[in-house]
Scaffold this motif. Structure first.
Motif, mmCIF file in Angstrom:
data_model
loop_
_atom_site.group_PDB
_atom_site.id
_atom_site.type_symbol
_atom_site.label_atom_id
_atom_site.label_comp_id
_atom_site.label_asym_id
_atom_site.label_seq_id
_atom_site.Cartn_x
_atom_site.Cartn_y
_atom_site.Cartn_z
ATOM 1 N N PRO A 84 2.734 -5.418 6.910
ATOM 2 C CA PRO A 84 1.407 -5.893 6.507
ATOM 3 C C PRO A 84 1.124 -5.631 5.028
ATOM 4 O O PRO A 84 1.567 -4.633 4.462
ATOM 5 C CB PRO A 84 0.448 -5.099 7.394
ATOM 6 N N LEU A 85 0.398 -6.549 4.419
ATOM 7 C CA LEU A 85 0.014 -6.410 3.016
ATOM 8 C C LEU A 85 -1.323 -5.681 2.967
ATOM 9 O O LEU A 85 -2.360 -6.245 3.286
ATOM 10 C CB LEU A 85 -0.090 -7.784 2.360
ATOM 11 N N VAL A 86 -1.280 -4.401 2.609
ATOM 12 C CA VAL A 86 -2.467 -3.541 2.618
ATOM 13 C C VAL A 86 -2.576 -2.759 1.313
ATOM 14 O O VAL A 86 -2.717 -1.542 1.311
ATOM 15 C CB VAL A 86 -2.456 -2.576 3.831
ATOM 16 N N GLY A 100 0.835 -1.206 0.000
ATOM 17 C CA GLY A 100 0.000 0.000 0.000
ATOM 18 C C GLY A 100 0.861 1.244 0.000
ATOM 19 O O GLY A 100 1.934 1.276 -0.600
ATOM 20 N N ASN A 101 0.409 2.275 0.690
ATOM 21 C CA ASN A 101 1.132 3.552 0.744
ATOM 22 C C ASN A 101 2.070 3.574 1.937
ATOM 23 O O ASN A 101 1.825 4.266 2.922
ATOM 24 C CB ASN A 101 0.149 4.721 0.824
ATOM 25 N N ALA A 102 3.141 2.821 1.857
ATOM 26 C CA ALA A 102 4.127 2.794 2.937
ATOM 27 C C ALA A 102 4.760 4.179 3.064
ATOM 28 O O ALA A 102 5.062 4.828 2.073
ATOM 29 C CB ALA A 102 5.186 1.749 2.648
ATOM 30 N N THR A 103 4.955 4.641 4.310
ATOM 31 C CA THR A 103 5.449 5.999 4.516
ATOM 32 C C THR A 103 6.853 6.066 5.104
ATOM 33 O O THR A 103 7.478 7.097 5.068
ATOM 34 C CB THR A 103 4.497 6.770 5.447
ATOM 35 N N GLY A 104 7.348 4.983 5.656
ATOM 36 C CA GLY A 104 8.671 5.005 6.278
ATOM 37 C C GLY A 104 9.789 4.931 5.255
ATOM 38 O O GLY A 104 9.557 4.680 4.072
ATOM 39 N N CYS A 136 -3.616 -5.635 -5.062
ATOM 40 C CA CYS A 136 -4.438 -6.751 -4.568
ATOM 41 C C CYS A 136 -4.217 -8.003 -5.406
ATOM 42 O O CYS A 136 -4.167 -9.115 -4.879
ATOM 43 C CB CYS A 136 -5.916 -6.371 -4.562
ATOM 44 N N SER A 137 -4.076 -7.840 -6.727
ATOM 45 C CA SER A 137 -3.832 -9.005 -7.574
ATOM 46 C C SER A 137 -2.485 -9.638 -7.256
ATOM 47 O O SER A 137 -2.331 -10.856 -7.311
ATOM 48 C CB SER A 137 -3.922 -8.630 -9.052
ATOM 49 N N LYS A 138 -1.509 -8.811 -6.896
ATOM 50 C CA LYS A 138 -0.196 -9.340 -6.522
ATOM 51 C C LYS A 138 -0.276 -10.100 -5.192
ATOM 52 O O LYS A 138 0.341 -11.156 -5.038
ATOM 53 C CB LYS A 138 0.840 -8.218 -6.444
ATOM 54 N N ILE A 139 -1.041 -9.578 -4.238
ATOM 55 C CA ILE A 139 -1.240 -10.294 -2.971
ATOM 56 C C ILE A 139 -1.901 -11.638 -3.252
ATOM 57 O O ILE A 139 -1.483 -12.677 -2.720
ATOM 58 C CB ILE A 139 -2.101 -9.464 -1.988
ATOM 59 N N GLY A 140 -2.930 -11.639 -4.096
ATOM 60 C CA GLY A 140 -3.605 -12.884 -4.445
ATOM 61 C C GLY A 140 -2.653 -13.894 -5.058
ATOM 62 O O GLY A 140 -2.671 -15.078 -4.699
#
Length: 158
Positions: A108-110, A96-100, A117-121
């Motif tokens: 976490p996969l968000v 997702g939008n990681a900020t660090g 989402c397709s990559k997580i799947g």
């Protein structure tokens, strides 16, 4: 993990793309037989080889292709044809939008878009096939991919 033997063909999907093209050339330079594939019917002018068209429209088609060329690729077809290792190129967009300043693999996969989402799947399916069928799975998550063969718009999540 199993080692690639020099007589085992390696199937590369998306071989005309930025990553696939480089992987194909590197494998060929290492003396491995490579079966480059892509959805594109026409070879791009800057491609260093000709890829076979791989229609990913169903497990039967992929299994038939794999049985003809004996190589590495998609999970069910790989299982059906006895392929032992799959290298899945995922994406850092699973985070997702990681900020660090850094993101660990255990973050976490968000994902926040359909691509992520397709990559997580795909990763989840890969892990299931590894656990249930003993396939040797390698998952790569490039954080940023850029180069002259890139065909998609460059954005912060790619």
């Amino acid at each position: 993990m199993t080692e690639l033997r020099s007589n085992e063909p390696v199937l590369v999907t998306g071989a005309y793309g930025l990553i696939g093209h480089s992987v194909t050339l590197a494998l060929q330079a290492g003396g491995l037989p490579v079966v480059p594939t892509d959805l594109l019917a026409d070879r791009p002018a800057d491609a260093a080889f000709t890829a076979r068209i791989l229609d990913v429209g169903g497990v039967d088609r992929i299994a038939r292709f794999l049985s003809e060329h004996g190589t590495l690729d998609l999970f069910e077809a790989a299982r059906l044809t006895g392929v032992g290792r799959i290298v899945l190129v995922s994406s850092a967009s699973v985070y997702g939008n990681a900020t660090g300043p850094t993101v660990g693999e255990d973050a976490p996969l968000v994902a926040r878009d359909a691509y992520g989402c397709s990559k997580i799947g795909g990763e989840l399916v890969a892990r299931c096939y590894a656990a249930e069928h003993g396939l040797d799975i390698v998952i790569l998550r490039p954080a940023w991919v850029y180069g002259p063969r890139r065909r998609t718009p460059a954005s912060s999540g790619a």
